[in-house]
Design a protein around this motif. Structure first.
Motif, PDB file in Angstrom:
ATOM      1  N   ASN A  36       0.968  -1.166  -0.021  1.00  0.00           N
ATOM      2  CA  ASN A  36      -0.146   0.025  -0.008  1.00  0.00           C
ATOM      3  C   ASN A  36       0.719   1.236   0.024  1.00  0.00           C
ATOM      4  O   ASN A  36       0.431   2.344   0.227  1.00  0.00           O
ATOM      5  CB  ASN A  36      -0.865  -0.059   1.106  1.00  0.00           C
ATOM      6  N   LYS A  38       3.020   2.101   2.334  1.00  0.00           N
ATOM      7  CA  LYS A  38       3.383   2.401   3.714  1.00  0.00           C
ATOM      8  C   LYS A  38       4.176   1.644   4.459  1.00  0.00           C
ATOM      9  O   LYS A  38       4.279   0.329   3.923  1.00  0.00           O
ATOM     10  CB  LYS A  38       1.870   2.864   4.319  1.00  0.00           C
ATOM     11  N   LYS A  59       0.157   1.554   9.110  1.00  0.00           N
ATOM     12  CA  LYS A  59       0.077   2.372   7.892  1.00  0.00           C
ATOM     13  C   LYS A  59       0.609   3.919   7.882  1.00  0.00           C
ATOM     14  O   LYS A  59      -0.018   4.846   7.480  1.00  0.00           O
ATOM     15  CB  LYS A  59      -1.324   2.477   7.345  1.00  0.00           C
TER      16      LYS A  59
END
Length: 122
Positions: A36, A38, A59
């Protein structure tokens, strides 16, 4: 990639207490380890035979842990090791970066409020 970790030593008096009160405050610009874009970073603090860790911040590439530690000092020539890992859902970890700080450097620069530590992350 260059990352920044902020460590504050709250108290450093080896002649009296033989302990360090340290605050692992934050890291910035960490490398992304997840798909993602992150990471889920946590920081491990090691001094002599003591190994402590922060909680995981999910995240983010700029975690703020604001975590205090009390570290017993066995030898003034020891080093504090700060290692940042990415936590994955299957309980495995990925290395993000590491810095080693000699206690003598902490003693010499104790007048500063924060140590701004820059290190390369992979």
């Amino acid at each position: 990639m260059l990352a920044k970790l902020r460590l504050k030593v709250k108290k450093f008096d080896l002649k009296r207490t033989k302990i360090i009160f340290a605050l692992v405050y934050q890291a910035r610009d960490l490398s992304a380890k997840d798909i993602n874009g992150k990471s889920d970073p946590f920081c491990v603090v090691e001094l002599d035979s003591t190994r402590l860790r922060t909680h995981t911040i999910y995240k983010t590439l700029d975690p703020i842990w604001n975590k205090s530690f009390v570290l017993p000092v066995q030898d003034i020539h020891s080093v504090i090791e700060l290692t940042i890992f990415d936590e994955d859902t299957n309980q495995t970890t990925e290395f993000i970066g590491k810095i080693t700080l000699p206690l003598l450097a902490v003693k010499d620069f104790f007048r500063r409020c924060f140590f701004e530590i820059f290190f390369f992350v992979f």
